[in-house]
Design a protein around this motif. Structure first.
Motif, PDB file in Angstrom:
ATOM      1  N   ASP B 127      -4.013   4.571  -4.766  1.00 32.76           N
ATOM      2  CA  ASP B 127      -4.249   3.395  -3.918  1.00 32.76           C
ATOM      3  C   ASP B 127      -3.288   2.238  -4.219  1.00 32.76           C
ATOM      4  O   ASP B 127      -3.518   1.121  -3.793  1.00 32.76           O
ATOM      5  CB  ASP B 127      -5.704   2.934  -4.067  1.00 32.76           C
ATOM      6  CG  ASP B 127      -6.042   2.587  -5.511  1.00 32.76           C
ATOM      7  OD1 ASP B 127      -5.267   2.995  -6.409  1.00 32.76           O
ATOM      8  OD2 ASP B 127      -7.049   1.912  -5.753  1.00 32.76           O
ATOM      9  N   ARG B 128      -2.244   2.504  -4.984  1.00 36.88           N
ATOM     10  CA  ARG B 128      -1.270   1.443  -5.262  1.00 36.88           C
ATOM     11  C   ARG B 128       0.126   1.920  -4.893  1.00 36.88           C
ATOM     12  O   ARG B 128       0.377   3.122  -4.790  1.00 36.88           O
ATOM     13  CB  ARG B 128      -1.314   1.049  -6.746  1.00 36.88           C
ATOM     14  CG  ARG B 128      -2.603   0.350  -7.116  1.00 36.88           C
ATOM     15  CD  ARG B 128      -2.617  -0.038  -8.574  1.00 36.88           C
ATOM     16  NE  ARG B 128      -3.908  -0.612  -8.926  1.00 36.88           N
ATOM     17  CZ  ARG B 128      -4.187  -1.911  -8.874  1.00 36.88           C
ATOM     18  NH1 ARG B 128      -3.271  -2.776  -8.485  1.00 36.88           N
ATOM     19  NH2 ARG B 128      -5.381  -2.356  -9.192  1.00 36.88           N
ATOM     20  N   PHE B 129       1.041   0.991  -4.710  1.00 33.59           N
ATOM     21  CA  PHE B 129       2.379   1.392  -4.283  1.00 33.59           C
ATOM     22  C   PHE B 129       3.440   0.442  -4.837  1.00 33.59           C
ATOM     23  O   PHE B 129       3.122  -0.608  -5.400  1.00 33.59           O
ATOM     24  CB  PHE B 129       2.453   1.481  -2.758  1.00 33.59           C
ATOM     25  CG  PHE B 129       2.620   0.157  -2.052  1.00 33.59           C
ATOM     26  CD1 PHE B 129       1.686  -0.857  -2.203  1.00 33.59           C
ATOM     27  CD2 PHE B 129       3.703  -0.079  -1.225  1.00 33.59           C
ATOM     28  CE1 PHE B 129       1.831  -2.076  -1.555  1.00 33.59           C
ATOM     29  CE2 PHE B 129       3.864  -1.296  -0.576  1.00 33.59           C
ATOM     30  CZ  PHE B 129       2.924  -2.297  -0.740  1.00 33.59           C
ATOM     31  N   MET B 130       4.684   0.857  -4.659  1.00 27.65           N
ATOM     32  CA  MET B 130       5.820   0.078  -5.138  1.00 27.65           C
ATOM     33  C   MET B 130       6.446  -0.620  -3.925  1.00 27.65           C
ATOM     34  O   MET B 130       7.099   0.023  -3.103  1.00 27.65           O
ATOM     35  CB  MET B 130       6.827   1.040  -5.788  1.00 27.65           C
ATOM     36  CG  MET B 130       8.118   0.400  -6.195  1.00 27.65           C
ATOM     37  SD  MET B 130       7.821  -0.970  -7.334  1.00 27.65           S
ATOM     38  CE  MET B 130       9.476  -1.374  -7.783  1.00 27.65           C
ATOM     39  N   PRO B 131       6.223  -1.925  -3.783  1.00 23.96           N
ATOM     40  CA  PRO B 131       6.706  -2.604  -2.569  1.00 23.96           C
ATOM     41  C   PRO B 131       8.216  -2.864  -2.546  1.00 23.96           C
ATOM     42  O   PRO B 131       8.765  -3.166  -1.503  1.00 23.96           O
ATOM     43  CB  PRO B 131       5.940  -3.930  -2.580  1.00 23.96           C
ATOM     44  CG  PRO B 131       5.594  -4.176  -4.003  1.00 23.96           C
ATOM     45  CD  PRO B 131       5.469  -2.842  -4.670  1.00 23.96           C
TER      46      PRO B 131
END
Lengths: 361, 446
Positions: B127-131
């Motif tokens: 549920d997390r990402f690298m913007p």
């Protein structure tokens, strides 16, 4: 040694923005621990330097340009639409025209001259057919096995039997099936490839089949004008139309499947397999694919092919795969020759036609 | 090329410690590490491929002993020549150091080796990402992103790479390995801020502690046709006034003309993201602004939004359609000067007979100018280089700074930076790296 690429090729090579997107799916880049030299970007950049006189053409350079998995995945990702693999093939072809012929090409020319197939190695075609087999004209389906399928007769036979489940009217060219020329085309031998293709067209036209199903996806992709349908896309169509059905499901201890797909359409076989009940299709990195193009690496640099195979089977083991299904007969043949029939790292290695045949009948 | 004796000795020492396979010296390898995405070139004497921070430390010590320059390199996606060894010496390829060391799911923290890339970061938490994904393909590595303090279209919301960084392990120019990390979240007092954006001149990053943000629940993207560059500024003001939390805003100037042959002067892409309730309100406010201003627009699905922001396909689309190469420069100006900067880029393009596309972010004042040129026409290549230099000097005279989001890189050093920064950094550099072996030719000059 200086080279003189034509303007179109020089411009195509020069358009590369160097972003490296083509390295991401490049199997060579992954085999060699992400070493830039081995990725697709370096091949384009170094060819560009060669074309503009900023690099010397050495024997080592020549062999480098002719050595890769020939998967073509690099062409599918370029953000500025460079046909990366096409440019590499054009460069190979130009180098050959200029008289810079690498040893791999020389060997292949010789094999083709003496055996009719570039893979040589005492290849005998059609051992999977009855000794008195005669091709039938006007068949519904003609099965074109492709050179490498003949090296694993049980796979060719499984494919043939599957097609016989679809139609009563299936034939094949038989013992003297010509090579399609795809393999020598990717090696830059355009004229010889064209000759091979025309010989094949002639052999097929004598039999006038309604459709040709190819066991080799390289032939269908390199020469779309042949009008061949790849084995997998035909199977998918027949499943869609209900002409065949997958009847059996996988047992729990045999259902974790690691698929090594064809490089031409890496999703096709997984779409087919996903119809099987109980299957757990493992997620495979995008650089894992293998087809007839890889046989060039296998023949010229078996150590490197072996490293690819080690990496791929390591991933399969880490994912706890119990079966590795290999879509392309050519790839299955190479793996079979390297690893034999036994289980490898806990997984049984099976060919796609065989795997399907067991579940369909 | 005859190698200097000191280089040969250094190579031998490194090879005996790291293994022959970790030191590449032949022409093919050296040439393969001579480029990045900048279009510039510099060939190293050797390429070193370390596997651990200790390896890096050893390489730096040896390089220091023999006074050989070293340039760290991630995956070579820099648009400004960051990983190019302009003073020769060794390139240190960090890509083998690409592991995940540990992670804390609750706080979204992950400690990774510096050679890990954006794609791999995106797979760590569901549920997390690298913007920050500057190359679009996710090939850029963490070390490079920290060195250049990279930005992305999503930087309006998530900041630049430095904002995601909670700690870093770095090998200093004397070979010492230090960990710069507070027991808790970092404050602005942190020395991290000195290392972020130092472009490889103060040390080699070997690992980093990052905090990855949560993926937004929902997103809507808009493509808006603008008749004039000023429209973008008016639109930006209206958006700010209405309190819409835009997560990305980019304006492509000259895009339609270059791709389709004719059309409006600029195309804007905006994204809003958040909870369903939240974006419903923003969506209706934004649509009313666009309606009042009579800008034709379409809103896009999540999938298309991905294509725009992650693929950066619009900038590349021009190169793709026109089958030409791109020369790129990144600038940051005050929002009131965006228009002048873009017009200056247009003027430069027309004077030097080169098509130009500018991508600007009105909220950040970030302007990326790309000139298109025929790569096999030497005169055109030279004109493209001149165009870039011209835009930089014009932008600086207008009141802009170089290097935001991509780094400053080669040939843009010292004279383009503020005096205070240059003199302070020079003192630090002299102290840490008295032989100036660490990525010389970038950011500051001796």
């Amino acid at each position: 040694m200086g080279v003189d690429f034509n303007d179109d090729l020089r411009k195509e090579l020069g358009r590369c923005i160097g972003c490296g997107a083509c390295n991401i799916p490049c199997p060579m880049f992954h085999i060699e621990d992400l070493r830039e030299t081995e990725g697709a970007r370096a091949r384009i950049k170094l060819l560009s330097m060669l074309g503009s006189g900023n690099m010397e053409l050495t024997e080592e350079f020549l062999s480098y340009i002719f050595t890769c998995m020939n998967c073509g995945l690099c062409s599918k990702v370029c953000p500025v639409n460079i046909d990366v693999f096409g440019a590499i093939i054009s460069a190979r072809s130009s180098l050959i025209d200029m008289g810079y012929v690498p040893l791999v090409t020389v060997d292949m020319r010789e094999a083709r001259r003496s055996t009719g197939s570039p893979i040589g190695d005492g290849l005998v075609k059609g051992v999977w057919l009855p000794p008195d087999f005669q091709p039938s004209p006007n068949a519904e389906i003609l099965y074109f096995a492709g050179c490498w399928s003949h090296t694993v007769p049980e796979v060719a036979l499984a494919s043939y039997k599957l097609l016989q489940q679809i139609s009563e009217s299936v034939t094949t060219i038989g013992f003297d099936e010509p090579c399609c020329g795809g393999l020598i085309y990717v090696l830059g031998e355009r004229d010889n490839a064209e000759d091979s293709k025309n010989t094949l067209i002639e052999a097929i036209s004598k039999l006038s089949p309604k459709s040709v199903i190819s066991g080799c996806s390289l032939c269908t992709s390199v020469f779309p004008d042949l009008g061949f349908t790849s084995f997998s896309s035909f199977i998918e169509k027949m499943l869609d139309e209900g002409k065949i059905r997958i009847r059996k499901s996988l047992k729990p201890k045999r259902n974790k499947i690691f698929l090594i797909p064809s490089c031409k359409d890496s999703k096709l076989a997984s779409r087919i397999l996903s119809r099987i009940k109980n299957i757990e299709l493992l997620e495979v990195p995008e650089w894992v694919c293998c087809d007839c193009g890889a046989t060039l690496l296998y023949s010229t640099d078996p150590d490197r092919f072996s490293r690819w195979l080690e990496k791929v089977t390591d991933i399969a083991r880490d994912l706890e795969a119990n079966q590795i299904v290999v879509e392309e007969p050519s790839c299955y043949s190479m793996i079979f020759k390297m690893l034999g029939k036994n289980k490898h790292k806990g997984a049984k290695i099976v060919s796609f036609p065989h795997f399907l045949l067991e579940l369909i009948t | 090329m005859e190698k200097e004796e000191s280089v040969i000795k250094a190579i031998e020492e490194i090879a005996s410690q790291l293994g022959e396979e970790s030191v590449l010296v032949d022409d093919l390898d050296r040439s393969a590490y001579s480029y990045d995405a900048s279009g510039m070139q510099a060939v190293p004497s050797a390429v070193i491929r370390p596997s651990t921070a200790d390896d890096v430390s050893f390489v730096v010590e040896v390089a220091n002993k023999f006074g050989i320059p070293i340039t760290p390199r991630g995956s070579g996606t820099s648009l400004v020549g960051g990983p190019l060894p302009v003073s020769g010496g060794f390139v240190v390829d960090m890509q083998k150091m690409n592991g995940i060391i540990d992670k804390d799911e609750e706080n979204g923290l992950v400690r990774v080796e510096a050679g890990i890339n954006v794609r791999e970061l995106n797979e760590i938490f569901p549920d997390r990402f690298m913007p920050i994904n500057p190359d679009g393909a996710g090939f850029s590595t963490v070390g490079g992103l920290i060195a250049e303090d990279s930005a992305s279209p999503l930087s309006i919301r998530y900041g630049t790479m430095g904002d995601l960084l909670y700690g870093v392990e770095v090998v200093l120019p004397n070979g010492e390995i230090i960990l710069v990390e507070s027991p808790g979240p970092p404050s602005r007092r942190s020395i991290l801020n000195l290392l972020v954006g130092s472009e490889g001149t103060l040390g080699i990053f070997t690992s980093a502690l990052l905090r990855l943000p949560r993926r937004p629940e929902n997103r809507i993207a808009y493509k808006i046709e603008l008749t004039d560059i000023s429209d973008a500024l008016i639109l930006q003001e209206e958006i700010e006034k209405s309190g819409i939390g835009v997560s990305a805003f980019e304006v492509y100037h000259n895009y339609k003309e270059l791709v389709e042959g004719a059309g409006t002067e600029a195309v804007a892409f905006i994204e809003i993201s958040g909870t369903q309730e939240c974006i419903e309100i923003w969506d209706s406010r934004l649509k009313s602004i666009l309606g009042n201003m009579e800008f034709p627009f379409e809103s896009m699905t999540e999938e298309k939004a991905d294509n725009i922001w992650e693929g950066r396909k619009n900038l590349y689309e021009v190169a793709k359609v026109r089958e030409e190469a791109l020369k790129v420069v990144s600038l940051r100006v005050y929002p009131s000067l965006v228009r002048d900067t873009v017009q200056e880029a247009d003027r430069t393009g027309s004077r030097l007979k080169l098509p130009v596309i500018s991508v600007h972010n009105p909220l950040l004042g970030w302007v990326i100018v790309a000139f298109l040129y025929n790569p096999i026409d030497e005169k055109e290549v030279e004109r493209a280089e001149r165009a870039v230099s011209n835009v930089i000097s014009k932008s600086i005279s207008l009141g802009g700074s170089v290097g935001y989001g991509l780094g400053a890189g080669i040939n843009r050093i010292t004279q383009d930076m503020d005096e205070g920064f240059v003199s302070l950094l020079s003192i630090i550099k002299e102290t840490l790296d008295p032989s100036w072996i660490m990525n010389p030719g970038k950011l500051i000059e001796r």
